[in-house]
Design a protein around this motif. Structure first.
Motif, short mmCIF file in Angstrom:
data_model
loop_
_atom_site.label_atom_id
_atom_site.label_comp_id
_atom_site.label_asym_id
_atom_site.label_seq_id
_atom_site.Cartn_x
_atom_site.Cartn_y
_atom_site.Cartn_z
N ASN A 5 0.82 -1.21 0.00
CA ASN A 5 0.00 0.00 0.00
C ASN A 5 0.86 1.26 0.00
OD1 ASN A 5 -2.22 -1.65 0.02
ND2 ASN A 5 -2.77 -1.28 2.16
N TYR A 6 2.00 1.16 0.66
CA TYR A 6 2.92 2.30 0.66
C TYR A 6 3.40 2.58 -0.77
CZ TYR A 6 7.00 5.20 1.60
OH TYR A 6 7.92 6.23 1.61
N GLU A 7 3.79 1.55 -1.51
CA GLU A 7 4.25 1.73 -2.89
C GLU A 7 3.14 2.27 -3.78
OE1 GLU A 7 5.74 -2.05 -4.06
OE2 GLU A 7 7.52 -1.94 -2.76
N LEU A 8 1.92 1.79 -3.59
CA LEU A 8 0.80 2.31 -4.38
C LEU A 8 0.55 3.79 -4.08
CD1 LEU A 8 -1.75 -0.65 -4.11
CD2 LEU A 8 -0.48 0.06 -6.14
N ALA A 9 0.59 4.15 -2.81
CA ALA A 9 0.37 5.55 -2.43
C ALA A 9 1.47 6.44 -2.98
CB ALA A 9 0.28 5.67 -0.92
N TYR A 10 2.70 5.92 -2.98
CA TYR A 10 3.82 6.71 -3.50
C TYR A 10 3.65 6.99 -5.00
CZ TYR A 10 8.57 8.09 -4.72
OH TYR A 10 9.65 8.76 -5.19
N ARG A 11 3.29 5.96 -5.78
CA ARG A 11 3.08 6.15 -7.22
C ARG A 11 1.93 7.12 -7.49
NH1 ARG A 11 4.02 0.44 -8.00
NH2 ARG A 11 1.79 0.11 -8.27
N ASN A 12 0.87 6.96 -6.72
CA ASN A 12 -0.28 7.86 -6.90
C ASN A 12 0.09 9.31 -6.57
OD1 ASN A 12 -2.12 5.88 -7.75
ND2 ASN A 12 -2.59 5.31 -5.64
N GLU A 13 0.93 9.48 -5.56
CA GLU A 13 1.36 10.83 -5.21
C GLU A 13 2.19 11.44 -6.34
OE1 GLU A 13 3.47 13.08 -1.43
OE2 GLU A 13 4.36 11.24 -2.22
#
Length: 251
Positions: free
Chosen positions: A125-133
């Protein structure tokens, strides 16, 4: 991005009627009723960390993220197990992700991984949030660049319009000036015309002289005619006064 929440059950909570009803409301999606049920249960057991944890979940589901964060913080203060504390940060990170608040979501996932570095769900989830940011920042930059380009284009169009108006005004002034000059030229006779006038008068005088009589000669003739008419008039009057023999009467 739809993320699953961790929910904590407790045999102690299940033993309480209010908490059990609150759990049932939460599972059915009645988050407002679940919130009220957990609050009522906490009045009887304020130090129950699991009640605080589930209250935080019910608040987060309603979008009350600040209140949910407060409930999770109280839970972590009462919970000594780091893996359990990591679950609170993980759930709060999911709530921020649902709101597309990627910066806050990343903060919560980092907290979760500090307490439980082996949590693969938190890592993913951290990696997904980072890409979305990153995508969100790129979209904002593109939008900002587009707005700046539109503003610059608008300024250029305005400048061109002002230049066009100025050129039109200049052309209008030039046309007016040319018209005034043309009018002056029409009103003022040329040198050729000024010289022509005396020439015309001289020609007229020459024509009079060529006719065989000057003005003085004509005046002398008129005076002579007046004298002749006066003499004729005197003779006529004299004849009217003297009687004639043929005019007498017979008896």
């Amino acid at each position: 991005m739809k993320l699953l929440f961790i929910f904590l059950f407790s045999t102690f909570i299940l033993a309480q009627d209010g908490a059990r009803q609150a759990n049932r409301d939460y599972e059915e999606g009645n988050y407002t009723e679940a919130e009220q049920g957990y609050i009522e249960a906490l009045k009887n057991d304020p130090d129950n960390s699991r009640l605080l944890f589930n209250l935080g979940n019910a608040l987060a589901k309603q979008g009350k993220l600040e209140e949910a964060a407060q409930a999770f913080e109280e839970f972590k203060q009462l919970e000594p197990n780091p893996n359990e504390r990591a679950k609170a940060d993980y759930n709060l990170g999911n709530s921020y992700s649902d709101q597309e608040q990627w910066e806050e979501a990343l903060k919560q996932y980092r907290k979760s991984l500090r307490n439980n570095p082996e949590d693969n769900d938190a890592r993913v989830n951290y990696e997904l949030a980072y890409r979305n940011e990153q995508e969100q920042e790129e979209e904002q930059e593109q939008e900002q660049d587009q707005n700046e380009n539109q503003e610059e284009q608008g300024q250029d169009d305005e400048s061109e319009s002002q230049d066009s108006d100025g050129q039109q005004q200049q052309d209008g002034d030039q046309q007016q000036q040319d018209g005034e000059q043309q009018q002056d030229q029409q009103q003022q006779p040329s040198d050729g015309e000024q010289e022509q006038q005396p020439q015309d008068g001289q020609q007229q005088q020459q024509q009079q002289q060529q006719g065989g009589m000057t003005a003085e000669q004509a005046d002398d003739i008129l005076k002579a005619l007046d004298n002749i008419e006066k003499d004729l008039l005197k003779d006529y009057q004299k004849r009217q006064i003297e009687p004639s023999a043929s005019n007498e009467k017979d008896w």
